[in-house]
Design a protein around this motif. Sequence first.
Motif, PDB file in Angstrom:
ATOM      1  N   ALA A  90       0.828  -1.205   0.000  1.00 27.84           N
ATOM      2  CA  ALA A  90       0.000   0.000   0.000  1.00 27.84           C
ATOM      3  C   ALA A  90       0.864   1.257   0.000  1.00 27.84           C
ATOM      4  O   ALA A  90       0.544   2.256  -0.662  1.00 27.84           O
ATOM      5  CB  ALA A  90      -0.935  -0.010   1.206  1.00 27.84           C
ATOM      6  N   HIS A  91       1.981   1.212   0.736  1.00 23.79           N
ATOM      7  CA  HIS A  91       2.909   2.342   0.739  1.00 23.79           C
ATOM      8  C   HIS A  91       3.487   2.553  -0.665  1.00 23.79           C
ATOM      9  O   HIS A  91       3.591   3.703  -1.148  1.00 23.79           O
ATOM     10  CB  HIS A  91       4.042   2.103   1.739  1.00 23.79           C
ATOM     11  CG  HIS A  91       5.077   3.184   1.753  1.00 23.79           C
ATOM     12  ND1 HIS A  91       5.047   4.227   2.655  1.00 23.79           N
ATOM     13  CD2 HIS A  91       6.173   3.403   0.962  1.00 23.79           C
ATOM     14  CE1 HIS A  91       6.076   5.036   2.425  1.00 23.79           C
ATOM     15  NE2 HIS A  91       6.764   4.546   1.407  1.00 23.79           N
ATOM     16  N   LEU A  92       3.850   1.468  -1.331  1.00 27.73           N
ATOM     17  CA  LEU A  92       4.384   1.580  -2.688  1.00 27.73           C
ATOM     18  C   LEU A  92       3.360   2.186  -3.637  1.00 27.73           C
ATOM     19  O   LEU A  92       3.698   3.026  -4.484  1.00 27.73           O
ATOM     20  CB  LEU A  92       4.813   0.204  -3.192  1.00 27.73           C
ATOM     21  CG  LEU A  92       5.946  -0.494  -2.434  1.00 27.73           C
ATOM     22  CD1 LEU A  92       6.213  -1.875  -3.035  1.00 27.73           C
ATOM     23  CD2 LEU A  92       7.221   0.340  -2.447  1.00 27.73           C
ATOM     24  N   ALA A  93       2.104   1.766  -3.497  1.00 26.09           N
ATOM     25  CA  ALA A  93       1.049   2.300  -4.364  1.00 26.09           C
ATOM     26  C   ALA A  93       0.929   3.809  -4.207  1.00 26.09           C
ATOM     27  O   ALA A  93       0.796   4.550  -5.194  1.00 26.09           O
ATOM     28  CB  ALA A  93      -0.277   1.612  -4.050  1.00 26.09           C
ATOM     29  N   ARG A  94       0.990   4.297  -2.968  1.00 30.02           N
ATOM     30  CA  ARG A  94       0.903   5.745  -2.732  1.00 30.02           C
ATOM     31  C   ARG A  94       2.114   6.462  -3.315  1.00 30.02           C
ATOM     32  O   ARG A  94       1.985   7.507  -3.966  1.00 30.02           O
ATOM     33  CB  ARG A  94       0.788   6.028  -1.229  1.00 30.02           C
ATOM     34  CG  ARG A  94      -0.538   5.589  -0.619  1.00 30.02           C
ATOM     35  CD  ARG A  94      -0.687   6.127   0.795  1.00 30.02           C
ATOM     36  NE  ARG A  94       0.310   5.569   1.715  1.00 30.02           N
ATOM     37  CZ  ARG A  94       0.151   4.437   2.396  1.00 30.02           C
ATOM     38  NH1 ARG A  94      -0.959   3.725   2.251  1.00 30.02           N
ATOM     39  NH2 ARG A  94       1.091   4.010   3.218  1.00 30.02           N
ATOM     40  N   ALA A  95       3.315   5.889  -3.085  1.00 25.54           N
ATOM     41  CA  ALA A  95       4.534   6.531  -3.578  1.00 25.54           C
ATOM     42  C   ALA A  95       4.552   6.571  -5.099  1.00 25.54           C
ATOM     43  O   ALA A  95       4.923   7.588  -5.703  1.00 25.54           O
ATOM     44  CB  ALA A  95       5.761   5.780  -3.050  1.00 25.54           C
ATOM     45  N   TRP A  96       4.124   5.500  -5.738  1.00 33.86           N
ATOM     46  CA  TRP A  96       4.202   5.419  -7.198  1.00 33.86           C
ATOM     47  C   TRP A  96       3.058   6.163  -7.869  1.00 33.86           C
ATOM     48  O   TRP A  96       3.179   6.548  -9.026  1.00 33.86           O
ATOM     49  CB  TRP A  96       4.236   3.963  -7.630  1.00 33.86           C
ATOM     50  CG  TRP A  96       5.482   3.252  -7.134  1.00 33.86           C
ATOM     51  CD1 TRP A  96       6.642   3.832  -6.710  1.00 33.86           C
ATOM     52  CD2 TRP A  96       5.673   1.840  -7.013  1.00 33.86           C
ATOM     53  NE1 TRP A  96       7.555   2.870  -6.319  1.00 33.86           N
ATOM     54  CE2 TRP A  96       6.980   1.632  -6.498  1.00 33.86           C
ATOM     55  CE3 TRP A  96       4.873   0.722  -7.273  1.00 33.86           C
ATOM     56  CZ2 TRP A  96       7.494   0.355  -6.253  1.00 33.86           C
ATOM     57  CZ3 TRP A  96       5.378  -0.548  -7.033  1.00 33.86           C
ATOM     58  CH2 TRP A  96       6.685  -0.726  -6.531  1.00 33.86           C
TER      59      TRP A  96
END
Length: 407
Positions: A90-96
Amino acid sequence: MRIAMVSEHASPLAAPGGVDAGGQNVYVARLTEELARRGHDVTVYTRRDSLDLPDRVPLPGGAHVEHVPAGPAETVPKDGLFPHMPTFGAHLARAWSAERPDVVHAHFWMSGMAAQIGAGPLGIPLVQTFHALGTVKRRHQGEKDTSPPERVGIERQTGRTCARVLATCTDEVVELGELGVPPSQVSVVPCGVDTARFTPAADTGRTPPRQYRHRLLACGRLVPRKGYDQAVRALEQIPDTELLIAGGPPADDIPADPEARRLLKLAARVGVAERVRLLGAVDPHDMPALLRSADVVLCTPVYEPFGIVPLEAMACGVPVLATDVGGHRDSVADRVTGRLVTPQDPGAIADAARELLADEALRRRYGDAGRARVLQHYTWARVADGVEQVYGLTRADHELSLSGEVA
């Protein structure tokens, strides 16, 4: 090219040699550094395992490490990280969503799971490197395998659905095929070694004084699958020779380490205790000199997805005696740069070691050939060349599929 590396448990900032810190850490660190030096914008996403870590840390060459909050900010064994991968993803989704990479390269199966959560909804192509496969680990460790039961299923799903699998050796292609991943979807690019640091030339590194005529050296994580017990058993049949084992916790903590205690008890039982020395964690600065101090470097694991130690030894001009498993079959040329022997066979190890130790000219010839082989196939520049080609192929295939959808 904007590249996102995902390496959930193996930070490029960690010192190799710990229980969960080994070749993957080195691979991610050196590949990232080389790609950044070529002008790529590279960010490595790894799990925050300490409250003292900054959010972002610069790496040599201009890349960065981003520490992802997923689970407790403390050291957790990698097999205990699985429940935290949805949070990581989920963190990666927000960052990307805020800054989209051109390609995502995930390292290890849990990183692949998190990367698919982050990249899938955004349509970002994913390249997956497993570094080790759960099917192989389960085959060799059986009930001792502590991997989550979901591992093999997730590896199968990731391998079949990612844009491309980047394998590190040809043996892995066969294993992936058993999981249903077609060879056409797999590219083989090996690991590499720093040939400017690991050289046959002497340097200022510290080495323990030699106490016997010959020295055998084994290096790596202090875990049972590395097969150090086979080397200890073989030593009984190799006279006037010492065995040094480098890796594991700091030297002061070796007496409390379970695997160290097991090996020392075994050495006492077979009568070689005075010829076995466990060095614990070795300063990376001292590793090239330590390798050069050996007559032969032993790599005797039961299985090995790739194995960077043989490359480091060959780069230093030292012959390698390795088990005929996994990546060793690619990197060690039998009777050219060293010897390949049957795994879990102390007698075979002893026979090959005695042959090598008895012939200094043979060792020198193998060492010279090993250095030449590394320079031809295993520099980080050669590895980065291959990885760049995989990224380019992945992006081209992805754009082609998008144009087909539009048409």
